[in-house]
Design a protein around this motif. Sequence first.
Motif, mmCIF file in Angstrom:
data_model
loop_
_atom_site.group_PDB
_atom_site.id
_atom_site.type_symbol
_atom_site.label_atom_id
_atom_site.label_comp_id
_atom_site.label_asym_id
_atom_site.label_seq_id
_atom_site.Cartn_x
_atom_site.Cartn_y
_atom_site.Cartn_z
ATOM 1 N N PRO A 58 0.796 -1.232 0.000
ATOM 2 C CA PRO A 58 0.000 0.000 0.000
ATOM 3 C C PRO A 58 0.826 1.279 0.000
ATOM 4 O O PRO A 58 0.316 2.337 -0.352
ATOM 5 N N VAL A 59 2.098 1.199 0.405
ATOM 6 C CA VAL A 59 2.920 2.404 0.556
ATOM 7 C C VAL A 59 4.107 2.405 -0.385
ATOM 8 O O VAL A 59 4.373 3.383 -1.088
ATOM 9 N N ASP A 60 4.834 1.287 -0.406
ATOM 10 C CA ASP A 60 6.080 1.184 -1.163
ATOM 11 C C ASP A 60 6.139 -0.205 -1.776
ATOM 12 O O ASP A 60 5.941 -1.196 -1.076
ATOM 13 N N PRO A 61 6.406 -0.331 -3.086
ATOM 14 C CA PRO A 61 6.443 -1.657 -3.717
ATOM 15 C C PRO A 61 7.491 -2.589 -3.119
ATOM 16 O O PRO A 61 7.417 -3.809 -3.292
ATOM 17 N N ASN A 62 8.461 -2.025 -2.417
ATOM 18 C CA ASN A 62 9.488 -2.854 -1.787
ATOM 19 C C ASN A 62 9.035 -3.435 -0.453
ATOM 20 O O ASN A 62 9.735 -4.258 0.140
ATOM 21 N N TRP A 63 7.877 -2.976 0.027
ATOM 22 C CA TRP A 63 7.357 -3.454 1.310
ATOM 23 C C TRP A 63 5.932 -3.960 1.122
ATOM 24 O O TRP A 63 5.049 -3.212 0.711
ATOM 25 N N ASN A 64 5.698 -5.239 1.405
ATOM 26 C CA ASN A 64 4.355 -5.794 1.267
ATOM 27 C C ASN A 64 4.067 -6.790 2.388
ATOM 28 O O ASN A 64 4.955 -7.146 3.172
ATOM 29 N N THR A 65 2.828 -7.230 2.453
ATOM 30 C CA THR A 65 2.413 -8.137 3.536
ATOM 31 C C THR A 65 3.133 -9.482 3.455
ATOM 32 O O THR A 65 3.312 -10.142 4.481
ATOM 33 N N ILE A 66 3.556 -9.871 2.241
ATOM 34 C CA ILE A 66 4.256 -11.153 2.091
ATOM 35 C C ILE A 66 5.531 -11.159 2.928
ATOM 36 O O ILE A 66 5.906 -12.188 3.500
ATOM 37 N N ASP A 67 6.193 -10.003 3.014
ATOM 38 C CA ASP A 67 7.393 -9.920 3.853
ATOM 39 C C ASP A 67 7.056 -10.265 5.305
ATOM 40 O O ASP A 67 7.834 -10.934 5.996
ATOM 41 N N LEU B 98 0.594 -6.454 8.677
ATOM 42 C CA LEU B 98 0.099 -5.089 8.502
ATOM 43 C C LEU B 98 1.201 -4.083 8.815
ATOM 44 O O LEU B 98 1.411 -3.123 8.065
ATOM 45 N N ALA B 99 1.909 -4.307 9.918
ATOM 46 C CA ALA B 99 3.001 -3.411 10.292
ATOM 47 C C ALA B 99 4.109 -3.437 9.248
ATOM 48 O O ALA B 99 4.715 -2.401 8.934
ATOM 49 N N THR B 100 4.372 -4.609 8.675
ATOM 50 C CA THR B 100 5.426 -4.731 7.666
ATOM 51 C C THR B 100 5.047 -3.991 6.396
ATOM 52 O O THR B 100 5.882 -3.287 5.798
ATOM 53 N N ALA B 101 3.803 -4.124 5.965
ATOM 54 C CA ALA B 101 3.368 -3.446 4.741
ATOM 55 C C ALA B 101 3.443 -1.932 4.878
ATOM 56 O O ALA B 101 3.713 -1.219 3.907
ATOM 57 N N TYR B 102 3.210 -1.432 6.089
ATOM 58 C CA TYR B 102 3.242 0.014 6.331
ATOM 59 C C TYR B 102 4.541 0.458 7.007
ATOM 60 O O TYR B 102 4.599 1.534 7.602
ATOM 61 N N ALA B 103 5.584 -0.381 6.894
ATOM 62 C CA ALA B 103 6.867 -0.063 7.523
ATOM 63 C C ALA B 103 7.396 1.323 7.161
ATOM 64 O O ALA B 103 7.901 2.045 8.036
ATOM 65 N N PRO B 104 7.309 1.750 5.879
ATOM 66 C CA PRO B 104 7.821 3.093 5.546
ATOM 67 C C PRO B 104 7.123 4.224 6.311
ATOM 68 O O PRO B 104 7.672 5.325 6.418
ATOM 69 N N LYS B 105 5.922 3.937 6.855
ATOM 70 C CA LYS B 105 5.177 4.959 7.595
ATOM 71 C C LYS B 105 5.481 4.949 9.094
ATOM 72 O O LYS B 105 5.254 5.950 9.771
#
Length: 520
Positions: free
Chosen positions: A206-215, A293-300
């Motif tokens: 949702p924020v950065d293509p390098n960070w997603n829920t799969i991570d 969820l936290a990982t996907a929004y890590a850049p935030k």
Amino acid sequence: MELEQRDKWATKLGLILAMAGNAIGLGNFVRFPTQVAQNGGGAFMVPYFVALFFLGIPVMWIEWVAGRYGGRYGHGTLGPTYYLMARESLKPRSALWMGVISGMLASSLTVLLNSYYLHLVGWSAAYSWFSITGAYFNQNPGDFFTNYLGNHAQVFLFWGITMILLAIAVGQGVSKGIERWVKVMMPLLYIFAIILAGYVFVLGSPVDPNWNTIDGFRFVWSPNWSYLGNNLWKVMLAATGQIFFTLSLGMGIIQNYASYLGPKDDVALSGLATVSLNEFAEVVLGGSTAIPLATAYAPKIVPADVLAQGKSEALAWIGQKFGLGFAYTSLPNVFVSMGSAGKLFGAIWFLLLWFAGFTSAIAMYNYLTAMLEEDLNIKRSIGTWLVFLIYLIMGLPVVYIDGYMDQADAWVSFQLTLLALFDIIVAVYLFKPDNFWKELHEGAWMEVPGWYKPIILYIAPILLLLPLIGMFRDLVGSTLEWPARIAIIVLLALGAIESYYSIKKKYAEELEKNEVIIRV
């Protein structure tokens, strides 16, 4: 011997949902991801499942058996129940002290634990409202949380609403109160958890293509053997403690709920069903929400200088920050980042926490109410509000004394582990292993494999001693301040007096003669 007619569960479904509600609490959706994040992700899951199989399931069966056995004699509290079980091997006067110690640990624990746990449930109620109204959306979520804790009027409001609803539910009894409430709350809890988990699965980046829920999913489910090898004792201790905490073992409340069973009602399959419902909520739903969820929004939520160091460092930072405050600071930051949809998902998340906390707290509330009703002959309608008053008084230090909650929690973790060890000592060894095995299969809908018997007798006690030794060492290494010390000492003393009185009142003749007279 003629016994008073006690309240019973109206339906099998109601019992299972109540037991599952007792087990499923904030530990499933807050404590579990915290333990995973702080103990190497996938490295944690290996000893976690080992502890579930060798510790969680056996002790769950023990507590179901003990509860139904005590209910046969009209007891829903541990003091009299464990006196009855201990006298199978000991003379009544010796068995008395096993009952007193067990009852003391259970009653003092349910008061101390719920004194601060109810505050956490109140926080979740407050944040459900703050989310739907967007109260923290134009502010720094961390500062907002700090300001909320400092606003005692708001804290007392949501805490009070939660306690009043608990009193109403428990005051209505088991079948007409607790069972009806959990039949509404538990399905809603699962629906909310499935909605959140489903949203996370399709969220992507949702924020950065390098960070997603799969991570996040990869972090949880990829076994990290090197981390486990380097931190084996620490991770094992955390895993066994989590299994123990999440299943609500060692509190006396499973025995209390099981005491409302009939003498031929199944406990083997019911205990296993309780574990299964809890693990689905924790591992599948709880494990699929907070960390991904936290990982996907890590850049935030992760500082820029940490992000620049790479994913492993960023995930390590998230792991360090995970904890109780994470649920009320960093995750609100995630909901803010979602825009208008964040209000809905934030409300769902905190309502989920509120339902989970409420259905656990109601079991502890009922334990004390049953103690007043059955041991001291106080009407349930009056006892319910006496318990309300007890929790009100014991909850005040949580608001006004810094650090009190953390110290009380550290002691509670140690004490409930100690009580679970007493479960095995009294309800298996003193009750006699053959008696226990027979009781486990009385009216059972399944046959427990014979190879589980040595697990219950030998492996489970060892796995209980591991966290017990570790926590005792930590407690000795730290200093409990006087407010926490006084609360612990007073509650233990009152618990011992109450348990002694309740046993002496009903079994005075056989204690005087030091021989078993009363049998059902």
